[in-house]
Motif scaffolding. Structure first.
Motif, PDB file in Angstrom:
ATOM      1  N   PHE A  25       4.680 -58.437  92.307  1.00  0.00           N
ATOM      2  CA  PHE A  25       5.460 -59.313  93.174  1.00  0.00           C
ATOM      3  C   PHE A  25       6.968 -59.181  92.938  1.00  0.00           C
ATOM      4  O   PHE A  25       7.723 -60.077  93.299  1.00  0.00           O
ATOM      5  CB  PHE A  25       5.040 -60.774  92.954  1.00  0.00           C
ATOM      6  CG  PHE A  25       3.640 -61.064  93.396  1.00  0.00           C
ATOM      7  CD1 PHE A  25       3.354 -61.314  94.719  1.00  0.00           C
ATOM      8  CD2 PHE A  25       2.600 -61.072  92.478  1.00  0.00           C
ATOM      9  CE1 PHE A  25       2.060 -61.580  95.129  1.00  0.00           C
ATOM     10  CE2 PHE A  25       1.302 -61.329  92.873  1.00  0.00           C
ATOM     11  CZ  PHE A  25       1.027 -61.584  94.206  1.00  0.00           C
ATOM     12  N   GLN A  26       7.391 -58.079  92.335  1.00  0.00           N
ATOM     13  CA  GLN A  26       8.821 -57.902  92.079  1.00  0.00           C
ATOM     14  C   GLN A  26       9.612 -57.815  93.374  1.00  0.00           C
ATOM     15  O   GLN A  26      10.686 -58.413  93.510  1.00  0.00           O
ATOM     16  CB  GLN A  26       9.039 -56.641  91.235  1.00  0.00           C
ATOM     17  CG  GLN A  26      10.508 -56.384  90.896  1.00  0.00           C
ATOM     18  CD  GLN A  26      10.687 -55.105  90.104  1.00  0.00           C
ATOM     19  OE1 GLN A  26       9.745 -54.342  89.939  1.00  0.00           O
ATOM     20  NE2 GLN A  26      11.894 -54.874  89.623  1.00  0.00           N
ATOM     21  N   ARG A  27       9.102 -57.063  94.338  1.00  0.00           N
ATOM     22  CA  ARG A  27       9.812 -56.936  95.612  1.00  0.00           C
ATOM     23  C   ARG A  27       9.867 -58.266  96.345  1.00  0.00           C
ATOM     24  O   ARG A  27      10.899 -58.617  96.935  1.00  0.00           O
ATOM     25  CB  ARG A  27       9.121 -55.878  96.475  1.00  0.00           C
ATOM     26  CG  ARG A  27       9.813 -55.606  97.798  1.00  0.00           C
ATOM     27  CD  ARG A  27       9.174 -54.442  98.527  1.00  0.00           C
ATOM     28  NE  ARG A  27       9.293 -53.210  97.751  1.00  0.00           N
ATOM     29  CZ  ARG A  27       8.809 -52.045  98.158  1.00  0.00           C
ATOM     30  NH1 ARG A  27       8.154 -51.960  99.321  1.00  0.00           N
ATOM     31  NH2 ARG A  27       8.963 -50.971  97.402  1.00  0.00           N
ATOM     32  N   THR A  28       8.771 -59.013  96.308  1.00  0.00           N
ATOM     33  CA  THR A  28       8.777 -60.343  96.942  1.00  0.00           C
ATOM     34  C   THR A  28       9.768 -61.264  96.274  1.00  0.00           C
ATOM     35  O   THR A  28      10.485 -62.023  96.949  1.00  0.00           O
ATOM     36  CB  THR A  28       7.368 -60.953  96.860  1.00  0.00           C
ATOM     37  OG1 THR A  28       6.428 -60.068  97.474  1.00  0.00           O
ATOM     38  CG2 THR A  28       7.316 -62.298  97.563  1.00  0.00           C
ATOM     39  N   LEU A  29       9.851 -61.202  94.947  1.00  0.00           N
ATOM     40  CA  LEU A  29      10.801 -62.036  94.219  1.00  0.00           C
ATOM     41  C   LEU A  29      12.226 -61.662  94.558  1.00  0.00           C
ATOM     42  O   LEU A  29      13.084 -62.531  94.771  1.00  0.00           O
ATOM     43  CB  LEU A  29      10.552 -61.903  92.720  1.00  0.00           C
ATOM     44  CG  LEU A  29      11.407 -62.757  91.785  1.00  0.00           C
ATOM     45  CD1 LEU A  29      11.138 -64.228  92.036  1.00  0.00           C
ATOM     46  CD2 LEU A  29      11.124 -62.416  90.334  1.00  0.00           C
ATOM     47  N   THR A  30      12.524 -60.369  94.654  1.00  0.00           N
ATOM     48  CA  THR A  30      13.875 -59.929  94.980  1.00  0.00           C
ATOM     49  C   THR A  30      14.265 -60.342  96.390  1.00  0.00           C
ATOM     50  O   THR A  30      15.381 -60.811  96.633  1.00  0.00           O
ATOM     51  CB  THR A  30      13.974 -58.406  94.831  1.00  0.00           C
ATOM     52  OG1 THR A  30      13.565 -58.033  93.512  1.00  0.00           O
ATOM     53  CG2 THR A  30      15.388 -57.924  95.071  1.00  0.00           C
ATOM     54  N   ARG A  31      13.363 -60.182  97.332  1.00  0.00           N
ATOM     55  CA  ARG A  31      13.652 -60.589  98.703  1.00  0.00           C
ATOM     56  C   ARG A  31      13.870 -62.089  98.804  1.00  0.00           C
ATOM     57  O   ARG A  31      14.744 -62.550  99.544  1.00  0.00           O
ATOM     58  CB  ARG A  31      12.506 -60.173  99.615  1.00  0.00           C
ATOM     59  CG  ARG A  31      12.401 -58.663  99.840  1.00  0.00           C
ATOM     60  CD  ARG A  31      11.189 -58.338 100.700  1.00  0.00           C
ATOM     61  NE  ARG A  31      11.068 -56.902 100.937  1.00  0.00           N
ATOM     62  CZ  ARG A  31      10.052 -56.346 101.599  1.00  0.00           C
ATOM     63  NH1 ARG A  31       9.068 -57.113 102.070  1.00  0.00           N
ATOM     64  NH2 ARG A  31      10.023 -55.034 101.784  1.00  0.00           N
TER      65      ARG A  31
END
Length: 303
Positions: free
Chosen positions: A289-295
């Motif tokens: 979920f790194q990309r979701t967290l960054t977005r």
């Protein structure tokens, strides 16, 4: 005939002025100063301090007790030793503890986000009376230490028959996390454009339709960040699960690690292996979920 006055015009071309030379590198970057080098050194030292514990856990997880005694904690293992990981896996029934942690953390994250959305919608957009005092009350609820909650919660769950039940921990952490989520989302929903809500109301949308078809899609990045943080925070909790989950079948990963260390007096290599196994699930969850967290974090930067 009227005589005109002669005006002298300087026809000599003017010499263009040279622009002031600025000491900048390509791309507009200025030369590094002493403060920049100091900040870089600080970042490097901080990174080393953060990575050092992970290095010790990773290296010592694959050492034998004899290898650890001869080389110490900083040396690399002479050969890979997997008995420490296997011993911890079998002693605590690690798959069962993983499932308990995933179930508790997942349920808390979903329920806390849902309750936070409903509360923040009523406080931030519904504009109920005493909104500021209610938000302050939720803020104060986050400031209470967990030690102050143990005594009344213990007798309350004893009375209702939920002591030594995973739902007692789920209820406690859902309320705690939802208090923080309500405080945060109330501030976000308080700045929601009124024009959008009025346009939806004119089109005949009810309050529930405005919430789920207008507000929820727009605030989805923020809610995804809350969901990830609630999951990780609940996963790492120790004191309340230790108090309310006394049976071995209901324990979470952090509780299983600490109880086994105190009961069996494990060696250093097995302790490192237990820490590594407890770290891997949260690391995998964060990478997924790194990309979701960054977005979600950068969603409010651009409108």
């Amino acid at each position: 005939m009227v005589a005109g006055t002669a005006i002298a015009v300087d026809t000599k071309p003017t010499k263009p002025t040279k622009p002031t030379k600025q000491r900048r590198r390509r791309g507009g970057m200025s030369r590094p100063r002493g403060v920049d080098w100091l900040m870089l050194a600080f970042v490097v030292v901080a990174a080393i301090l953060i990575i050092a514990p992970f290095y010790l856990i990773l290296v010592n997880s694959f050492k034998s007790p004899a290898d650890y005694s001869n080389g110490g904690p900083l040396s690399l293992p002479t050969s890979f030793y997997f008995d420490g990981i296997a011993n911890f896996w079998n002693r605590v029934n690690f798959p069962e503890k993983i499932w308990n942690s995933i179930f508790i953390s997942g349920m808390v994250a979903v329920l806390a986000v849902l309750i936070s959305v409903l509360n923040a919608f009523a406080i931030g957009i519904g504009r109920i009376k005493g909104r500021s005092w209610i938000v302050l009350l939720f803020l104060l609820a986050n400031l209470l230490p967990q030690e102050a909650l143990l005594y009344p919660l213990y007798y309350m769950f004893k009375a209702v028959g939920l002591y030594n039940n995973v739902w007692s921990v789920i209820i406690i952490f859902t309320v705690i996390q939802a208090a923080f989520g309500t405080y945060l989302l109330s501030a976000v929903y308080g700045t929601f454009p009124k024009e959008v809500l009025e346009a939806a109301a004119i089109d005949g949308a009810t309050r529930w339709q405005i919430l789920w078809r207008v507000i929820f899609p727009i605030s989805r990045p923020t809610l995804s960040v809350l969901l990830i943080f609630f999951f990780i925070w609940t996963w790492n909790e120790f004191l309340i699960p230790l108090t309310f989950l006394v049976s071995n079948a209901n324990q979470t990963v952090p509780v299983a690690i600490s109880v086994l260390q105190g009961d069996r007096l494990m060696d250093v290599t097995t302790t490192s292996a237990s820490a590594l196994l407890g770290l891997i699930p949260t690391l995998i969850f964060f990478l997924i979920f790194q990309r979701t967290l960054t977005r979600g974090i950068t969603a409010g930067a651009v409108k």
